[in-house]
Design an enzyme around this catalytic site. Structure first.
Site, short mmCIF file in Angstrom:
data_model
loop_
_atom_site.label_atom_id
_atom_site.label_comp_id
_atom_site.label_asym_id
_atom_site.label_seq_id
_atom_site.Cartn_x
_atom_site.Cartn_y
_atom_site.Cartn_z
N ALA A 233 -1.60 -10.72 0.85
CA ALA A 233 -0.89 -9.72 1.67
C ALA A 233 0.46 -9.40 1.06
O ALA A 233 1.03 -10.20 0.32
CB ALA A 233 -0.70 -10.26 3.08
N ASP A 234 0.97 -8.20 1.35
CA ASP A 234 2.36 -7.90 1.02
C ASP A 234 3.14 -7.78 2.32
O ASP A 234 2.60 -7.94 3.41
CB ASP A 234 2.47 -6.65 0.13
CG ASP A 234 1.92 -5.40 0.80
OD1 ASP A 234 1.86 -5.34 2.04
OD2 ASP A 234 1.54 -4.46 0.06
N SER A 235 4.45 -7.49 2.21
CA SER A 235 5.29 -7.52 3.41
C SER A 235 4.83 -6.49 4.45
O SER A 235 4.90 -6.75 5.65
CB SER A 235 6.75 -7.29 3.03
OG SER A 235 6.87 -6.05 2.35
N LEU A 236 4.33 -5.33 3.98
CA LEU A 236 3.87 -4.32 4.94
C LEU A 236 2.58 -4.73 5.63
O LEU A 236 2.35 -4.41 6.80
CB LEU A 236 3.68 -2.96 4.24
CG LEU A 236 4.96 -2.30 3.75
CD1 LEU A 236 4.64 -0.95 3.12
CD2 LEU A 236 5.95 -2.13 4.89
N ASP A 237 1.74 -5.48 4.91
CA ASP A 237 0.52 -5.99 5.54
C ASP A 237 0.88 -6.91 6.70
O ASP A 237 0.22 -6.93 7.74
CB ASP A 237 -0.34 -6.77 4.53
CG ASP A 237 -0.89 -5.86 3.43
OD1 ASP A 237 -1.16 -4.69 3.72
OD2 ASP A 237 -1.05 -6.35 2.29
#
Lengths: 420, 78
Positions: B35-39
């Site tokens: 995941a990334d921060s927006l996920d």
């Protein structure tokens, strides 16, 4: 001068999600039109469209083939179609494993006319009903027009020019023309170029219907609705999908032994400077766009054998384009074949120019002109022009002209020829 | 697995497109699940919807594993 050739093709359309399936359906005279299934269209003036078919359909589209599950969730369908078509083109060109030096000189120019309208519509309702704290964090970059180019560059590591044209229904043609110039001007050796659209959603259909652009007289006979040049035509049928080509510098393609489909030799652009939606009453913008494309190509009307018309099936537009072609071609109008494949797949808006360029290329490859469906009673302006009614026509095709015209009075024309 | 843990796992699988056996309580959203921060912003929104809890930004910043999310939800749901 650096020459630009086409070495890969990719298509997602209402008549199939790979190049050969789409082309065989086009040549067979099939129609991709039907009642709208994406949403309840019973209150709309236009209740038909050319939808890309679901994965379980005979010629449906399976997004899982080339697009990550996570990306699919985050982005609008036009981006999903664009990524898949770009992937097809890369695979067709044999460029899946480019080294870093090649990728530094490879770029993207894949645009869209409208962008993520279904997602804008949906998230606007979320905002109104649930407040700003429920708007998706992926809202913006999942709807932006340049995010096909963005996503494709990330997926395949393409570090060259990253560009996206937005010129309504001329987008696909401008994208290919601009990208060809980038290769010619030595900005890149390889460009993924094309366009995509997916606006079959309530506000998309309503918006175009309110602008009086869509067909509304054939809701009970969807396959009859897109009928360019026919007397009974009453507007276009919305399509969706994507077309992407691999453009490559000629020596680069030759050195790696690539299959060469065609050479892009001419690109013309013009503005009508007249009206936001209506074409210039004398078709002067269309005329100058075609004229420039031929001049740049160094060819005359006698060298063009097939024209893929903009021909959207609107009463005004079809006649004006035909008139402009007639003036430019003079006596040569008698020996050219000109058809509108929008009769089969509808109007793919920002994707149209790219998808139709691919049809032009395949027409040259197979020496066959695709048909204009539903041309039962050609209107008065059609006399003496071979519009390839109903069935495909085998004939010599040395070079082709592809036209795309868009709202805002923007025109683009491309000339391509068979490889040497 | 508790009912909450099961529902959290289901949401994570759906949003991140990962195999369910990778979504253990110890799994880190960023390091293990891609995941990334927006996920994570999106996952937190999905947890809020599913469980009817509010997860303020300062609490959300401390949620880095599946277990952190499960624990927070179990402690705060109505």
């Amino acid at each position: 001068m650096r020459r630009v050739v086409v070495t890969g093709l990719g298509l997602v359309t209402p008549l199939g999600a790979d190049v050969e399936t789409v082309w065989s359906n086009i040549l067979a005279g099939k129609s991709g039109a039907g009642p709208i299934t994406r949403f309840d269209a019973s209150d709309q003036k236009c209740r038909i469209a050319c939808e890309v078919k679901p994965a379980d359909h005979e010629y449906g589209f399976d997004p899982n083939k080339r697009v990550d599950h996570k990306v699919q969730r985050q982005v609008d369908p036009f981006i999903v179609y664009g990524i898949d078509a770009a992937g097809q083109a890369i695979e067709d060109a044999g460029l899946e494993d480019m080294d870093e030096a090649t990728r530094l000189r490879a770029g993207c120019s894949i645009g869209s006319g409208i962008g993520g309208l279904p997602g804008i519509e949906k998230e606007s309702l979320v905002l109104a009903e649930k407040g700003p704290g429920r708007v998706s964090p992926h809202f913006v970059h999942g709807r932006l027009i340049n995010l096909i180019s963005g996503q494709v560059s990330i997926k395949y590591g393409l570090m060259g020019p990253n560009h996206a044209v937005v010129t309504a229904c001329s987008t696909g043609a401008h994208s290919i023309g601009d990208a060809a110039r980038m290769i010619r001007d030595d900005d890149a050796d390889i460009m993924l170029a094309g366009g995509a659209e997916a606006t079959i959603c309530p506000i998309g259909i309503a918006g175009f219907a309110q602008a009086r652009a869509l067909s509304t007289a054939f809701n009970d006979q969807p396959e009859k609705a897109s009928r360019p040049y026919d007397e009974a035509r009453d507007g276009f049928v919305m399509g969706e999908g994507a077309g992407v080509v691999v453009l490559e510098e000629y020596e680069h393609a030759k050195a790696r032994g690539a299959k060469i489909y065609a050479e892009v030799i001419g690109y013309g652009l013009s503005g009508d400077a007249y009206h936001v939606t209506a074409p210039h009453p004398e078709g002067s913008g269309a005329f100058r766009s075609m004229q420039m494309a031929l001049r740049k190509a160094g060819v005359g009307p006698a060298d063009i054998d097939y024209i893929n018309a903009h021909g959207t099936s609107t009463p005004l537009g079809d006649e004006l384009e035909l008139g402009a072609v007639r003036r430019l071609f003079g006596d040569d109008i008698a020996r050219v074949s000109m058809s509108s494949t929008k009769s089969a797949i509808g109007h793919l808006l920002g994707g149209a120019g790219a998808v139709e360029s691919i049809f032009c290329i395949l027409a040259m490859r197979d020496q066959i002109a695709p048909p204009t469906l539903n041309l039962d009673n050609p209107s008065d302006g059609c006399v003496g022009v071979d519009l390839v009614p109903h069935t495909a026509k085998k004939r010599e095709i040395r070079a082709v002209l592809n036209n795309s015209f868009g709202f805002g009075g923007t025109n683009a024309s491309l000339v391509m020829k068979r490889p040497d | 697995m508790s009912d909450t843990a099961e529902r959290v796992q289901k949401i994570v699988v759906e949003h991140l497109g990962v195999e369910s056996d990778k979504v253990t309580q110890e799994a880190s959203f960023i390091d293990d699940l891609g995941a990334d921060s927006l996920d994570i912003v999106e996952l937190v929104m999905a947890f809020e919807e599913e469980f009817g809890v509010e997860i303020p930004d300062d609490a959300a910043e401390k949620i880095t594993t599946v277990g952190d999310a499960t624990k927070y939800i179990e402690e705060h749901k109505g």
